[in-house]
Design an enzyme around this catalytic site. Structure first.
Site, PDB file in Angstrom:
ATOM      1  N   TYR A  79      11.377  -8.364  -2.561  1.00  0.00           N
ATOM      2  CA  TYR A  79      12.521  -7.593  -3.036  1.00  0.00           C
ATOM      3  C   TYR A  79      13.178  -6.794  -1.914  1.00  0.00           C
ATOM      4  O   TYR A  79      12.498  -6.228  -1.055  1.00  0.00           O
ATOM      5  CB  TYR A  79      12.093  -6.628  -4.141  1.00  0.00           C
ATOM      6  CG  TYR A  79      11.829  -7.301  -5.482  1.00  0.00           C
ATOM      7  CD1 TYR A  79      12.788  -8.105  -6.089  1.00  0.00           C
ATOM      8  CD2 TYR A  79      10.617  -7.116  -6.132  1.00  0.00           C
ATOM      9  CE1 TYR A  79      12.545  -8.713  -7.310  1.00  0.00           C
ATOM     10  CE2 TYR A  79      10.363  -7.707  -7.358  1.00  0.00           C
ATOM     11  CZ  TYR A  79      11.329  -8.512  -7.943  1.00  0.00           C
ATOM     12  OH  TYR A  79      11.087  -9.111  -9.162  1.00  0.00           O
ATOM     13  N   LYS A  90     -14.749  10.563 -16.994  1.00  0.00           N
ATOM     14  CA  LYS A  90     -13.349  10.594 -17.438  1.00  0.00           C
ATOM     15  C   LYS A  90     -12.555   9.483 -16.752  1.00  0.00           C
ATOM     16  O   LYS A  90     -13.017   8.864 -15.794  1.00  0.00           O
ATOM     17  CB  LYS A  90     -12.734  11.959 -17.107  1.00  0.00           C
ATOM     18  CG  LYS A  90     -12.676  12.283 -15.621  1.00  0.00           C
ATOM     19  CD  LYS A  90     -12.136  13.678 -15.377  1.00  0.00           C
ATOM     20  CE  LYS A  90     -12.114  13.992 -13.878  1.00  0.00           C
ATOM     21  NZ  LYS A  90     -11.587  15.344 -13.596  1.00  0.00           N
TER      22      LYS A  90
END
Length: 367
Positions: free
Chosen positions: A264, A38
């Site tokens: 940032y 998965k």
């Protein structure tokens, strides 16, 4: 390291084979092996992994959702595929592609029986999920009578297997709890077999269960993280090989003066002369902001380079003041020499999360 020239995720199929053979060595010869593929095979390449596993003779695959199973079938995979968390809206597609559902609640059982009747199915294989303590999905022990009554005089479906899931198989402090789960599962199996008149095969163990509770391997085991190189313990990690290696390059090098900031919000402020390298990957690639500001690190020329400032969408900056490197040099984020588990632990998370978070925009290279 091989030259990559960009950010890539290398998938080592020989490491996968090694891990499979190691885990198989823990089992009885007759015990079936289910490979969990998965989430793009834990963030790697679901089709490449499944094809390799099929060539090695794996008995079953497991996916979370029907769409994942469909992708495998369309890629030519013929091995049985269990869908762990199917939804009624996908039942027709599940049947079309001959996937086997895990039925985990009265609603799901009734809905699948309805679809099976409409499709005029006969003895369609299903797995019944029982909750023995994880409290996530599954019927209760007390639902055995309900399940058997729903199947009385019905031949649209047949229970090919029953399953459960250990809640803390990697934790030795929870052995008593795990032993209790195993006892409950055995009790459920006996009761259901008596009511059905036949014996579905059983599977309960995950990777840590294979290693720590071999007495509960029953007729099949399920392995996910172990196949990809992680055994949930330092000891077992030494016996396994990471399948995925995340590599990138240095895009640009900057000389930073005292008092200058990086990134940032000016999250990093230099107290002295520093050298930084900018790398082309960021939180859009799965390297979350939690790895920034000195928590996470990468390896350049075999040395640790801490991530400084805030992680950007497509870039991270690392401190290379003490590393002799140039633009274009390769960078190891995680892999053989710096495990995903070690990388993840720097931000107080686990290997599963960083592996499955790696963006599909990153190029996969099959080795």
């Amino acid at each position: 390291m091989d030259k990559v020239g960009e950010t890539v995720l290398e998938i080592d199929l020989e490491a996968l084979a090694h891990n499979y053979n190691y885990l198989k060595s823990k089992l009885l010869p007759k015990t079936k092996f289910l490979a969990v593929v998965k989430a793009f095979a834990y963030g790697s390449d679901m089709v490449a992994i499944a094809k390799k596993m099929e060539s090695l003779g794996v008995d079953y695959f497991a996916v979370a959702y029907v769409r994942e199973g469909v992708l495998l079938r369309e890629a030519g995979i013929v091995t049985p595929i269990l869908v762990l968390h199917p939804q009624p809206v996908n039942f027709e597609q599940l049947i079309t592609y001959q996937l086997e559902p895990s039925l985990y609640s009265p609603k799901i059982l009734v809905e699948f029986l309805k679809t099976a009747r409409e499709k005029k199915l006969k003895n369609y294989p299903v797995h019944i999920k029982f909750n023995t303590g994880l409290n996530r999905l599954g019927f209760w022990e007390t639902d055995v009578d309900y399940i058997s009554k729903q199947l009385d005089n019905r031949d649209e479906i047949k229970i090919t297997a029953i399953l459960s899931h250990l809640a803390a198989s990697e934790d030795p402090d929870e052995k008593e709890f795990s032993d209790t789960q195993i006892k409950i599962f055995k009790k459920i199996s006996v009761a259901l077999n008596e009511r059905l008149g036949y014996s579905p095969f059983r599977h309960m163990l995950n990777t840590s269960g294979i290693i720590n509770y071999p007495e509960a391997q029953f007729e099949m085991v399920r392995s996910g993280i172990g196949l990809y190189g992680y055994g949930n313990s330092a000891i077992e990690d030494k016996n396994l090989k990471p399948v995925a290696q995340l590599k990138t390059i240095i895009s640009q090098i900057h000389k930073i003066e005292p008092g200058e900031t990086v990134g940032y919000n000016r999250a990093f402020s230099s107290e002295g002369y520093r050298t930084t390298a900018t790398l082309p990957l960021g939180h859009a690639d799965g390297i979350g902001r939690q790895y920034g500001n000195g928590k996470g690190y990468v390896h350049i020329k075999g040395k640790k380079a801490p991530i400084i400032g805030n992680v950007c969408m497509d870039m991270i900056m690392v401190d290379v003041t003490e590393i002799d490197c140039v633009e274009g040099d390769e960078v190891l984020v995680f892999g053989q020499d710096n495990s995903a588990d070690a990388f993840a632990s720097s931000a107080q998370t686990i290997s599963y999360e960083i592996l499955t978070a790696i963006s599909q925009r990153i190029k996969r290279i099959i080795r």
